[in-house]
Every structure is written in C-alpha cells, then in structure tokens.
Design an enzyme around this catalytic site. Structure first.
Site, PDB file in Angstrom:
ATOM      1  N   ASP A 362      13.002  -2.452 158.628  1.00 46.26           N
ATOM      2  CA  ASP A 362      12.373  -3.620 158.003  1.00 46.26           C
ATOM      3  C   ASP A 362      11.271  -4.212 158.882  1.00 46.26           C
ATOM      4  O   ASP A 362      11.275  -4.035 160.096  1.00 46.26           O
ATOM      5  CB  ASP A 362      13.428  -4.705 157.722  1.00 46.26           C
ATOM      6  CG  ASP A 362      14.148  -5.133 158.980  1.00 46.26           C
ATOM      7  OD1 ASP A 362      14.548  -4.236 159.765  1.00 46.26           O
ATOM      8  OD2 ASP A 362      14.308  -6.346 159.203  1.00 46.26           O
ATOM      9  N   GLU A 363      10.372  -4.898 158.247  1.00 48.84           N
ATOM     10  CA  GLU A 363       9.365  -5.741 158.904  1.00 48.84           C
ATOM     11  C   GLU A 363       8.722  -5.103 160.135  1.00 48.84           C
ATOM     12  O   GLU A 363       8.564  -5.755 161.159  1.00 48.84           O
ATOM     13  CB  GLU A 363      10.000  -7.079 159.308  1.00 48.84           C
ATOM     14  CG  GLU A 363      10.536  -7.849 158.131  1.00 48.84           C
ATOM     15  CD  GLU A 363      11.316  -9.102 158.554  1.00 48.84           C
ATOM     16  OE1 GLU A 363      11.152 -10.120 157.883  1.00 48.84           O
ATOM     17  OE2 GLU A 363      12.070  -9.054 159.543  1.00 48.84           O
TER      18      GLU A 363
END
Ligand code: TNX
Length: 548
Positions: A362-363
């Site tokens: 993620d991210e």
C-alpha cells in the site's frame, strides 16, 4: 463453631442441593433471562435458533462426553471455560454412545451443509448435544458461553451461588457465510506485547472470528526477529510512534502466538509491508534505501533525484516516530534488496503454518510506478517459492496478479474491480466502514477520521457481499491501525463494540437490520463488564444496565 466448620457445612449443603437439582427429571421452565440470552447471540445464528422454553442446567455433576478423540482439545477448552466460571471440575470422557445426561459432543454432522465450521446444539431433557468438526464445536462453545449468565466469564469465587447454571434449551443450527472473518492488529506503529495480543485473540475468538492479520512492520518499527538480518529488530524495532521504546517478537514468541491462536481456530497472517512503509528496515540497513530522507516543513520526504540515492552511496535513514505515510521505499535496482525480501519471507514463512503471506504493497507513493509493478511481480514469485499464497493491499491489483493472489480492498473501488477482473480473490476492508481506527464521532478520545467517522450503526450497515456474485469475496476484515492507540484500553475502546458487528457481517447468512441488531448488542453490556472490556458506550445502542 469455627469458621472452618461453617465453611465445611456450607459446602456440604451446596453439594446436597446441587445433586438434588441434577437428579431432577421434570423439565424446568427457562427463566426470562435465559430466554433473552438465547435470543441475543452475536453473531446471530445463521440457520436456526429455536428455544423450547425449557431449561438445561449445568451442575457440579455435569460431564462432557466426546464421541472420538479428535474432539479432545475442543472439549478440554469447553471444560476450561465452564470450570473457570462455575468453580466445578467438569471432566471429559470418551464414548461413542450418547450418555443419558450432560453434554455430548459428536462429529456426526447434523446435516451435510455444516462443513468444517458449522455446528448444531440441541437439547432433549437432561442431554445437550453438540455436533460439528473441531472448529464447529469450538464455535458451539462460544455460543454456549453467551447462553450462560455473563458471570460465567469471571473466575468463580467461593461465595458465588453455584448450584446450577441455566441455559435455555432448544435447537441452534449455525454455519458461517464467509471463510475469512478477520481483524488486523498493527503492532508496528505502537508495539503490543504477548499478553495484549493474546487478549486480542481471546476477544476475537468469542465472536467466531478466524483470522488474525498481524501488521509486523512499518516506517515506525520492525516487530519480528529475522535471524539473517538482526539489525531489523535491534535497531528498527527500538522505537514507535511518539518515541516510546517499541519492541519486537522473537521467533519463539511469534510461534507461541501462532499456537495460541490455532487453539482458538484462528489463523495468523503475517504482514511485512513493502516496498513502501519500510523506513524501519532502511534505518537498519542503508543499502536497502531507495532514496534520501529529507525533513521538509515538519514532514519527512524522500528525495529520489539526489544522485547519491541511486549510485551505491545510500545512507541508512533516521528512525521515524511520526505518523506520515508514503515516504519510504526499498531500492529496486540492487539484487541485495531481493536477497533481503527472500530472507524475510523465507524465515517468516517457516514459522507460519497458515497458508498466507501478506506483502503490504500500500501507499508506495515514492516508488516509481514501473518499479512498483516489478516489485509486486517479484513478491509474487518469492512468496510462491516459499510455499505461501500472497495477499496484498488493493494497490497490488495494478501488477500482473492472477487467481492465486488475494487482494485486500480498503479504499479505491477501481482497484477492487481490477482485482476481480484479474480473477483474484478479495477481502473486504473498506476504510469508510471497516477501519477500527476511525473515530466514532468528533468527540472520540482517540482515532483518526480521514476515511469517515464510523459510529456503531454505520460500521454495521453495509454489505460485504456487494461483490459476492463474483464468488471471489473471501470475507471481511476489520483493521486496527495504531497511530493513536497506545495501550490495551485504547484498543478495547476502538474495537468494542464495533468488532461484534464485523463478526456478524462475516458470519451470519441472510438479511440484517440495524434496529434488530442494536437491541441484541445492547444486551451484551453485562458480558463486556464481566470480561472487563473497556468498550465505547455508543448513544445509538440501548445498553442494558442490569440483568443476566
Ligand atoms: C492507511 S490502509 C494505511 C495505513 C494507515 C491507515 C490509518 C492502508 C493499507 N494504509 O498505513 O495506518 O491508513 O488509518
């Protein structure tokens, strides 16, 4: 008369009354309390729950009979629960024949739909029969706890009135909707030790959840011993958000947690978040660092344009105790990075009996897009080579994934749809509904609200099966990120009572109504109190103040 004599005499009478009660043959009417408990089980039984208005009593004479030895561990667990609360010493016997009275447990299934996790509980006179495979029997045990008065959860004290414990009799037939009913605990932002994680497991198991996803690494801390890269924990595990002392699990401790969870039919899913959310590793081993860390207006940013970042002169970053996300990245073009990833996946897979390995993903805001895709493709190979099935946050749907990969949806529907199109399975963790770190409302003492305020009603009113026609939805998971969560009281305040709603969304088949659920939930207040759970007393729920 001495105190000792009084005590002896009293216990003589208690035993007398108990044995008279246990010999009583005429079925007794169930009390309104027992009926109410029967009607208020969470998660609500999926197939059937019908009380016949009579009472089944557990007394000091009750025994548990199991039809075969495979049920020994679950039967011992049930005996443990009952003995703790009642103060009795209920024993477990093995016999294929159903006894005349007491609790009989058999793997001969009630019906063929029951599966691995389904169970039935039915009472006839003085006999209560549980059917199920071991997991099903475990869930039957959790239901039985809720059929008993809340004080069953407290250790029995000598003064307690314990002649009998009443359960409304009848029939319950139950099985789960989804095979994935989970919660994630972030032990990276703040570290939580063995006792806290065990309590978390115990609390989840009360509501028939079966997955504990442990978020074991992030920018602020590395929490699992990796023997071939010792600085990850020595240095990378030495702090946490706010600058506390952090901590980590040794591999032995991790194994102990995995075994503790397995006894409760909970599979541990380890997550190592890569290629972003990785500062704690970059601070421990500079050669993994994909950029140069620069503080900017109170934030941390990575400068990828600095030549030094990419020509072999990378420096370890500073340990990080803030709460920004998306500023760190592993370095793609060095093979050393993939040796690191393989070592971590190998060591952690070897001590994880469950089939999954979560790679985060993620991210990764400072990882170049084309490198991100290549990273995820390499993760897929590495995880597979180490015998595990890969899970990642929704962003991994951008890579070349297929039906062997599981995608955890949290924010962008497009990623979920993308994953479905690529035949991946998905886990539903929409932040607006399922994030346990979101505040209930603007007055909540801790928590974030970037996705939403999630009151107890909102947490319950959504349908994880919205994509289910695809048959690719594995289930529901409620993550607890811990940027603002520093101790067990904080955990309990955010997790309770919302966890019960997520458990029900994952377990119960069929239609749901908040108006019906909130009344049922309100009845659980005395049980939370008995379990010493520091829950949020939402004004939306009609909490029962007193009662059994
Ligand atoms: C987003 S959800 C994150 C986490 C944060 C969380 C806070 C996800 C995959 N990443 O790193 O802790 O928001 O709510």
């Amino acid at each position: 008369m001495s105190l000792f004599q009084i005590l002896r005499l009293t216990s003589f009478f208690i035993v007398l009354v108990a044995s008279v009660t246990s010999c009583t043959k005429a079925p007794r009417e169930a009390s309104p309390y027992a009926i109410s408990r029967f009607q208020n089980v969470i998660p609500r039984p999926s197939v059937e729950a019908k009380s016949d208005g009579k009472a089944f009593l557990i007394t000091s004479a009750t025994t548990i009979t199991i039809a075969n030895d495979s049920l020994q561990p679950v039967a011992q667990y049930l005996a443990g629960v009952l003995n703790k609360g009642t103060g009795y010493t209920i024993a477990v016997k093995v016999s294929q024949e159903a006894p005349a009275s007491g609790i009989f447990i058999t793997t001969k299934l009630f019906d063929h739909n029951q599966g691995r996790e389904g169970y039935s509980i039915s009472t006839a006179g003085d006999l209560l029969t549980i059917t199920g495979k071991p997991a099903g029997v475990f869930y039957a045990t959790q239901t039985l706890r809720q059929l008993l008065p809340p004080v069953i959860e407290k250790a029995a004290t000598p003064g307690i009135d314990t002649t009998s414990w009443e359960i409304a009799s009848g029939q319950i037939v139950d099985r789960p909707q989804f095979s994935w009913r989970g919660s994630m605990l972030d032990v990276a932002r703040h570290f939580f030790g063995m006792d806290d994680v065990k309590r978390y497991i115990d609390l989840m198991s009360l509501y028939k959840m079966n997955i504990l996803h442990l978020h074991l690494s992030d920018d602020q801390g590395w929490r699992i011993e990796i023997k071939s890269w010792p600085k990850l924990t020595e240095h990378g595990g030495s702090t946490e958000v706010g600058g506390g002392k952090g901590g980590f699990f040794t591999q032995e401790q991790y194994k102990e947690l995995v075994a503790y969870a397995a006894e409760r039919f909970i599979t541990v899913v380890p997550e190592i978040d890569m290629p972003g959310h990785i500062n704690s590793a970059l601070a421990s081993y500079g050669e993994l660092n994909g950029g140069i860390q620069v503080p900017k207006e109170g934030r941390i940013e990575l400068d990828l344009s600095t030549p030094g970042a990419l020509n072999g002169k990378t420096q370890p970053t500073q340990l990080y105790t803030g709460t920004e996300v998306g500023f760190s990245t592993l370095r793609y073009e060095k093979e050393e990075t993939f040796k690191f990833i393989n070592d971590v996946v190998r060591e952690l897979s070897a001590i994880t009996p469950g089939p999954y390995f979560h790679v985060g993903g993620d991210e990764a805001h400072v990882t170049k897009k084309e490198e991100y895709i290549k990273f995820v493709n390499r993760f897929t190979e590495i995880v597979k080579a180490n015998g595990k099935k890969m899970i990642g946050w929704e962003e991994i749907a951008q890579a070349d994934i297929d039906s062997n990969v599981v995608v955890q949806y949290w924010n962008k529907e497009q990623h979920a749809l993308n994953a479905l199109e690529k035949n991946a399975q998905i886990i539903m963790s929409p932040a607006k509904k399922a994030y346990l770190d979101m505040q209930y409302d603007s007055t909540s003492r801790i928590g974030l609200h970037w996705a939403a305020y999630i009151e107890v009603d909102s947490a319950y009113i959504w349908d994880p099966a919205a994509y289910a026609e695809s048959g690719q939805v594995l289930g529901v998971e409620a993550p607890l990120w811990t940027e603002t969560v520093a101790n067990m009281d904080d955990i309990e305040y955010l997790v309770f009572p919302r966890l019960l709603g997520y458990a029900e969304l994952g377990w119960t088949l069929g239609a749901r109504s908040w108006d019906e659920y909130k009344v049922r939930l309100g009845k659980h207040a005395p049980r939370f109190d008995a379990l010493e759970i520091d829950y949020y007393k939402s004004p939306k729920v009609p909490w029962m103040e007193k009662g059994l």
